[in-house]
Design a protein around this motif. Structure first.
Motif, mmCIF file in Angstrom:
data_model
loop_
_atom_site.group_PDB
_atom_site.id
_atom_site.type_symbol
_atom_site.label_atom_id
_atom_site.label_comp_id
_atom_site.label_asym_id
_atom_site.label_seq_id
_atom_site.Cartn_x
_atom_site.Cartn_y
_atom_site.Cartn_z
ATOM 1 N N LEU A 29 31.423 -5.722 -34.765
ATOM 2 C CA LEU A 29 32.069 -3.859 -34.100
ATOM 3 C C LEU A 29 32.705 -3.913 -33.293
ATOM 4 C CD1 LEU A 29 27.850 -2.715 -34.435
ATOM 5 C CD2 LEU A 29 29.333 -3.473 -36.390
ATOM 6 N N PRO A 30 33.872 -2.132 -33.915
ATOM 7 C CA PRO A 30 34.892 -1.908 -33.853
ATOM 8 C C PRO A 30 34.610 -1.881 -31.649
ATOM 9 C CG PRO A 30 34.561 -1.078 -35.498
ATOM 10 C CD PRO A 30 33.146 -1.791 -35.366
ATOM 11 N N ASP A 31 35.106 -2.608 -30.689
ATOM 12 C CA ASP A 31 34.574 -2.199 -29.345
ATOM 13 C C ASP A 31 36.088 -1.907 -28.612
ATOM 14 O OD1 ASP A 31 35.643 -4.318 -29.343
ATOM 15 O OD2 ASP A 31 34.493 -5.860 -28.330
ATOM 16 N N ASP A 49 39.561 -3.758 -34.167
ATOM 17 C CA ASP A 49 39.556 -3.151 -35.391
ATOM 18 C C ASP A 49 38.812 -1.875 -34.996
ATOM 19 O OD1 ASP A 49 38.505 -5.889 -36.166
ATOM 20 O OD2 ASP A 49 36.787 -6.295 -35.155
ATOM 21 N N THR A 50 39.208 -1.366 -37.057
ATOM 22 C CA THR A 50 38.309 -0.705 -37.075
ATOM 23 C C THR A 50 36.764 -0.482 -37.611
ATOM 24 O OG1 THR A 50 39.904 -0.131 -38.935
ATOM 25 C CG2 THR A 50 41.043 -0.090 -36.215
ATOM 26 N N HIS A 51 37.126 -1.398 -38.523
ATOM 27 C CA HIS A 51 35.703 -1.325 -38.598
ATOM 28 C C HIS A 51 34.909 -3.142 -38.751
ATOM 29 C CE1 HIS A 51 37.650 -4.031 -41.604
ATOM 30 N NE2 HIS A 51 38.772 -3.304 -41.163
ATOM 31 N N ALA A 52 34.147 -2.050 -38.918
ATOM 32 C CA ALA A 52 32.750 -4.121 -38.842
ATOM 33 C C ALA A 52 34.146 -4.775 -39.427
ATOM 34 C CB ALA A 52 31.387 -4.066 -39.223
ATOM 35 N N TYR A 53 33.605 -6.371 -38.345
ATOM 36 C CA TYR A 53 33.968 -7.856 -39.408
ATOM 37 C C TYR A 53 33.613 -8.830 -39.881
ATOM 38 C CZ TYR A 53 37.089 -11.950 -39.124
ATOM 39 O OH TYR A 53 37.727 -12.947 -39.215
ATOM 40 N N ALA A 54 33.180 -9.225 -40.509
ATOM 41 C CA ALA A 54 31.408 -10.009 -41.094
ATOM 42 C C ALA A 54 32.419 -11.359 -40.876
ATOM 43 C CB ALA A 54 31.068 -10.301 -42.373
ATOM 44 N N PHE A 66 39.075 -8.976 -24.106
ATOM 45 C CA PHE A 66 39.245 -8.578 -23.124
ATOM 46 C C PHE A 66 39.055 -7.631 -23.127
ATOM 47 C CE2 PHE A 66 42.662 -11.836 -24.752
ATOM 48 C CZ PHE A 66 42.727 -12.685 -22.820
ATOM 49 N N ALA A 67 39.051 -6.836 -21.879
ATOM 50 C CA ALA A 67 39.044 -5.905 -21.563
ATOM 51 C C ALA A 67 40.072 -4.038 -22.523
ATOM 52 C CB ALA A 67 38.983 -5.146 -20.232
ATOM 53 N N PRO A 68 39.746 -3.006 -23.008
ATOM 54 C CA PRO A 68 40.990 -2.895 -23.604
ATOM 55 C C PRO A 68 41.412 -1.853 -23.028
ATOM 56 C CG PRO A 68 38.061 -1.591 -23.951
ATOM 57 C CD PRO A 68 38.321 -2.729 -23.764
ATOM 58 N N GLY A 69 43.068 -2.590 -24.042
ATOM 59 C CA GLY A 69 44.718 -2.832 -22.884
ATOM 60 C C GLY A 69 45.012 -3.799 -22.543
ATOM 61 N N ASP A 70 44.230 -4.803 -22.470
ATOM 62 C CA ASP A 70 44.100 -5.960 -22.172
ATOM 63 C C ASP A 70 45.202 -6.891 -22.536
ATOM 64 O OD1 ASP A 70 43.972 -4.878 -19.213
ATOM 65 O OD2 ASP A 70 41.914 -5.789 -18.751
ATOM 66 N N LEU A 176 34.627 3.875 -28.270
ATOM 67 C CA LEU A 176 33.880 4.071 -27.011
ATOM 68 C C LEU A 176 32.610 4.378 -27.316
ATOM 69 C CD1 LEU A 176 36.854 3.482 -24.907
ATOM 70 C CD2 LEU A 176 35.666 1.393 -25.991
ATOM 71 N N ARG A 177 32.326 5.732 -27.629
ATOM 72 C CA ARG A 177 31.256 6.316 -28.127
ATOM 73 C C ARG A 177 30.358 5.897 -28.178
ATOM 74 N NH1 ARG A 177 32.290 12.682 -30.623
ATOM 75 N NH2 ARG A 177 32.701 10.696 -32.262
ATOM 76 N N LEU A 178 30.758 5.309 -30.013
ATOM 77 C CA LEU A 178 29.557 4.432 -30.765
ATOM 78 C C LEU A 178 29.526 3.358 -29.650
ATOM 79 C CD1 LEU A 178 28.665 4.086 -33.256
ATOM 80 C CD2 LEU A 178 30.120 2.682 -34.085
ATOM 81 N N GLN A 179 29.700 3.121 -29.046
ATOM 82 C CA GLN A 179 29.287 1.529 -27.988
ATOM 83 C C GLN A 179 28.433 2.012 -26.832
ATOM 84 O OE1 GLN A 179 29.064 -1.638 -28.311
ATOM 85 N NE2 GLN A 179 30.613 -2.300 -30.408
#
Length: 239
Positions: A29-31, A49-54, A66-70, A176-179
């Protein structure tokens, strides 16, 4: 089976996944993150990702998320250029270097640790401004308040976010809200309570975000998260 652990790379996690080739393969899932990947003797990069990836089945994977932005600073490419993409690392780094690294990782007793060492050797200090932006959005701050605290106008924050995260701050905030909500659901919190606690207006709002960003229902997610082939949890979250 999916496993993860904290990485020596600040803010990152090291993960592994081995599929038997039987049963359903769970989506990622997007994270808001980028990953350095090793599988089948190849090195790849997963963009945000902007959508789920299988992912494919029957394959052994190792990754550093990596953490977002890193990720862009480590990999040397703006995040938006790899949005929703999986690309060979030799399209970004010199081919001879990538082949040597892939061979070394494949011969290692622990490929995940060897991959982590590659990432650690290339990890610069994180961008403190964009790290702060990601942390505030992960904690539920509004985009307006985050931009004001960062001292950036809306347009400049959007441009910086495209390079750092792969998409604008509003999309990152949704991801991030979804997560946050899913982290609460995994702990056993009822759907409606998790939705409001995470910042959604109600359970229906969370359900719409699940359909839009994850292409699955909350019930399906919980079933998958409790399965033997559990999906990545969205490891970079503030709940």
């Amino acid at each position: 089976m999916y496993r993860e652990r904290p990485s020596q790379v600040p803010g990152a996690v090291v993960w592994t996944r081995a599929e038997s080739g039987t049963g359903a393969v769970r989506p990622v899932l997007p994270d808001g993150c980028m990953d350095l990947l090793w599988s089948g003797g190849r090195l790849l990069v997963a963009g945000p990702d902007t959508h789920a990836y299988a992912p494919g089945s029957g394959t052994r994977w190792a990754g550093v998320r990596f953490a977002p932005g890193d990720g862009p600073a480590v990999l040397g490419v703006p995040a938006h250029e790899l949005r929703d993409e999986r690309v060979p690392l030799d399209l970004i780094w010199p081919g001879a270097e990538v082949r040597g690294l892939a061979e070394r990782i494949g011969e290692a007793a622990d490929p995940a640790a060897a991959l982590e060492a590659v990432a650690l050797a290339r990890t610069p200090a994180p961008d403190p401004l964009m790290r702060a932006v990601a942390e505030r959005l992960a904690a539920g701050w509004s985009v307006t308040a985050t931009a004001a605290e960062a001292g950036l106008g809306a347009r400049r924050l959007h441009r910086r976010s495209l390079d750092a995260f792969g998409y604008g701050p509003k999309t990152l905030a949704r991801v991030l809200r979804l997560q946050r909500a899913l982290a609460l659901v995994r702990r056993g919190m009822p759907y409606a309570e998790a939705a409001v606690t995470a910042g959604c207006s109600d359970q229906a709002h969370l359900a719409r975000e699940m359909r839009s960003l994850a292409q699955m229902t909350l019930t399906d997610y919980v079933s998958a998260a409790n399965s033997d082939t559990a999906m990545p949890s969205g490891s970079w979250t503030v709940a």
